[in-house]
Design an enzyme around this catalytic site. Sequence first.
Site, PDB file in Angstrom:
ATOM      1  N   HIS A 266     -23.974   1.313  -0.444  1.00 45.98           N
ATOM      2  CA  HIS A 266     -22.871   1.849   0.349  1.00 45.98           C
ATOM      3  C   HIS A 266     -21.610   1.877  -0.513  1.00 45.98           C
ATOM      4  CE1 HIS A 266     -19.778   2.434   3.198  1.00 45.98           C
ATOM      5  NE2 HIS A 266     -19.412   1.163   3.264  1.00 45.98           N
TER       6      HIS A 266
ATOM      7  N   ASN B  37     -14.609   5.778   1.264  1.00 44.30           N
ATOM      8  CA  ASN B  37     -15.671   5.119   2.027  1.00 44.30           C
ATOM      9  C   ASN B  37     -15.978   5.963   3.266  1.00 44.30           C
ATOM     10  OD1 ASN B  37     -17.086   3.500   3.818  1.00 44.30           O
ATOM     11  ND2 ASN B  37     -15.892   1.646   3.415  1.00 44.30           N
TER      12      ASN B  37
ATOM     13  N   CYS C 203     -21.395   0.780   8.487  1.00 43.44           N
ATOM     14  CA  CYS C 203     -21.725   1.227   7.122  1.00 43.44           C
ATOM     15  C   CYS C 203     -23.173   0.926   6.751  1.00 43.44           C
ATOM     16  CB  CYS C 203     -20.773   0.608   6.125  1.00 43.44           C
ATOM     17  SG  CYS C 203     -19.054   0.782   6.626  1.00 43.44           S
TER      18      CYS C 203
HETATM   19  O1  UT7 Z   1     -17.282  -0.206   4.528  1.00 47.28           O
HETATM   20  C1  UT7 Z   1     -17.015  -1.383   5.211  1.00 47.28           C
HETATM   21  C2  UT7 Z   1     -16.989  -2.504   4.295  1.00 47.28           C
HETATM   22  N1  UT7 Z   1     -15.676  -2.627   3.716  1.00 47.28           N
HETATM   23  C3  UT7 Z   1     -15.526  -3.176   2.552  1.00 47.28           C
HETATM   24  O2  UT7 Z   1     -16.494  -3.522   1.918  1.00 47.28           O
HETATM   25  C4  UT7 Z   1     -14.148  -3.434   2.038  1.00 47.28           C
HETATM   26  C5  UT7 Z   1     -14.124  -4.769   1.337  1.00 47.28           C
HETATM   27  N2  UT7 Z   1     -12.789  -5.117   0.841  1.00 47.28           N
HETATM   28  C6  UT7 Z   1     -12.238  -4.481  -0.214  1.00 47.28           C
HETATM   29  O3  UT7 Z   1     -12.814  -3.579  -0.788  1.00 47.28           O
HETATM   30  C7  UT7 Z   1     -10.899  -4.989  -0.723  1.00 47.28           C
HETATM   31  O4  UT7 Z   1     -10.636  -6.241  -0.149  1.00 47.28           O
HETATM   32  C8  UT7 Z   1      -9.704  -4.031  -0.416  1.00 47.28           C
HETATM   33  C9  UT7 Z   1      -9.855  -2.766  -1.257  1.00 47.28           C
HETATM   34  C10 UT7 Z   1      -9.702  -3.673   1.070  1.00 47.28           C
HETATM   35  C11 UT7 Z   1      -8.391  -4.689  -0.814  1.00 47.28           C
HETATM   36  O5  UT7 Z   1      -8.416  -5.108  -2.171  1.00 47.28           O
HETATM   37  P1  UT7 Z   1      -7.964  -6.580  -2.578  1.00 47.28           P
HETATM   38  O6  UT7 Z   1      -8.056  -6.668  -4.033  1.00 47.28           O
HETATM   39  O7  UT7 Z   1      -8.809  -7.519  -1.758  1.00 47.28           O
HETATM   40  O8  UT7 Z   1      -6.467  -6.588  -2.146  1.00 47.28           O
HETATM   41  P2  UT7 Z   1      -5.722  -7.567  -1.111  1.00 47.28           P
HETATM   42  O9  UT7 Z   1      -6.108  -7.219   0.291  1.00 47.28           O
HETATM   43  O10 UT7 Z   1      -5.932  -8.956  -1.562  1.00 47.28           O
HETATM   44  O11 UT7 Z   1      -4.221  -7.164  -1.333  1.00 47.28           O
HETATM   45  C12 UT7 Z   1      -3.550  -7.379  -2.578  1.00 47.28           C
HETATM   46  C13 UT7 Z   1      -2.116  -6.916  -2.452  1.00 47.28           C
HETATM   47  C14 UT7 Z   1      -1.411  -7.445  -1.212  1.00 47.28           C
HETATM   48  O12 UT7 Z   1      -0.087  -7.715  -1.548  1.00 47.28           O
HETATM   49  P3  UT7 Z   1       0.377  -9.237  -1.831  1.00 47.28           P
HETATM   50  O13 UT7 Z   1       0.074  -9.970  -0.565  1.00 47.28           O
HETATM   51  O14 UT7 Z   1      -0.436  -9.688  -2.994  1.00 47.28           O
HETATM   52  O15 UT7 Z   1       1.839  -9.081  -2.132  1.00 47.28           O
HETATM   53  C15 UT7 Z   1      -1.451  -6.269  -0.258  1.00 47.28           C
HETATM   54  O16 UT7 Z   1      -0.375  -6.271   0.657  1.00 47.28           O
HETATM   55  O17 UT7 Z   1      -2.082  -5.489  -2.349  1.00 47.28           O
HETATM   56  C16 UT7 Z   1      -1.318  -5.106  -1.208  1.00 47.28           C
HETATM   57  N3  UT7 Z   1      -1.886  -3.869  -0.691  1.00 47.28           N
HETATM   58  C17 UT7 Z   1      -1.540  -2.656  -1.153  1.00 47.28           C
HETATM   59  N4  UT7 Z   1      -0.649  -2.258  -2.086  1.00 47.28           N
HETATM   60  C18 UT7 Z   1      -0.545  -0.936  -2.325  1.00 47.28           C
HETATM   61  C19 UT7 Z   1      -2.839  -3.726   0.272  1.00 47.28           C
HETATM   62  N5  UT7 Z   1      -3.107  -2.421   0.435  1.00 47.28           N
HETATM   63  C20 UT7 Z   1      -2.318  -1.744  -0.415  1.00 47.28           C
HETATM   64  C21 UT7 Z   1      -2.165  -0.375  -0.717  1.00 47.28           C
HETATM   65  N6  UT7 Z   1      -1.275  -0.017  -1.667  1.00 47.28           N
HETATM   66  N7  UT7 Z   1      -2.887   0.577  -0.089  1.00 47.28           N
END
Ligand code: UT7
Length: 347
Positions: A274, A304, A135
């Site tokens: 990005h 993304n 990225c």
């Molecule tokens: O371009 C490359 C660089 N990439 C990035 O910069 C990405 C950086 N990371 C992020 O943007 C975020 O961490 C994400 C968007 C990937 C995830 O958001 P988050 O607020 O960090 O969520 P999380 O991973 O902490 O997950 C929260 C909850 C989890 O459930 P529990 O464990 O709290 O019960 C996940 O299992 O959300 C759940 N979850 C989803 N639920 C519905 C994860 N993905 C999904 C989904 N739909 N697609």
Amino acid sequence: EILIGLVGSEMCIRDRPERMRKPLEDLKIVQTASWVPDQVIDNDDLSRIMDTSDDWIQSRTGIKRRHISKHENTADLASKTGQLLLEKSGWQAEELDLILVATMSPDAYTPSTAAIVQGKLQAKNAVAFDVSAACSGFVYGLAVASQMMSTGMVKKAMVIGSEVLSKLIDWHDRTTAVLFGDGAGGVLLEKVPVKAPTLLGLQLKTFGELSNELSAGMTSSGNTFPKPLTELTPFKMNGRAVYRFATHEVPESILQASAQNKLTLDQIDVFLLHQANARIIKQVAKRLKQPLEKFPINIAEYGNTSAASEPILLDECVEKGMIKRGDILALSGFGGGLTTGTIILRY
Ligand code: UT7
């Protein structure tokens, strides 16, 4: 002469005797263009095939839909962008000295995506190769092009970020599948006489110790003889770790790049970050104490698109008149490697 066109060059040239002075030449973004596949997949489409929801995706990322390729590969999207760049600018393909494609989803290990593009465009005088920095790839590509131009090796360059990430996605893994999209964007660069320097800051950093936090297309290290080739691994990411990394390292990268020419952040007109997550962009704006209006966001439409996200955004802003000649732009990328990179340019 090596000083000409480098950051801080004006200061160095000013110190020389009058007879040795040459007109200041620097990098100009002559043209922007972008191209995305027709097929649009919205969040509801995804919630029909995996356990997710429009509400979760929008509130956590800002994404509403993404464009997903049906038949076009990365070089196809890049070639269409390249064709548009030539049509819009009136440049001939033979004028190009360099074609760089930044991508983490190349058509093949070899030939490079850029070589395929060079062939399709019939840009027979251009040397062509890919830049692999995920990225951050578009900023790394601009960095390579600018340094090749500063020595005089290259006068006219095409730099494209192009991705078909959909081919690397595990469509059963909701933690990554909802985030990414396909597309391409690019610029034409020329070394031209200028009144004031245009390349105002450049900072690149690689964090190889964090390479496992984001990966796709890993190959097996085992000798496959006499087995058939194994499949590449799909996209994997430690989302929370990359989120933390981005919100800390991106402000740092922008601050370091701006310090090189003693620019204040208030002098920067537009921050093109990005497009990984709208929340990350808002957090970076807050950390830099800059108004969010200076950070255009189009992630709702594309998701993304890795190396393509900044040139697509740049092209949209130019087309909409949100970026004008003379504006100071900070392009900042972050992602796989892990990597960060910021380039500050006068448009
Ligand atoms: O371009 C490359 C660089 N990439 C990035 O910069 C990405 C950086 N990371 C992020 O943007 C975020 O961490 C994400 C968007 C990937 C995830 O958001 P988050 O607020 O960090 O969520 P999380 O991973 O902490 O997950 C929260 C909850 C989890 O459930 P529990 O464990 O709290 O019960 C996940 O299992 O959300 C759940 N979850 C989803 N639920 C519905 C994860 N993905 C999904 C989904 N739909 N697609």
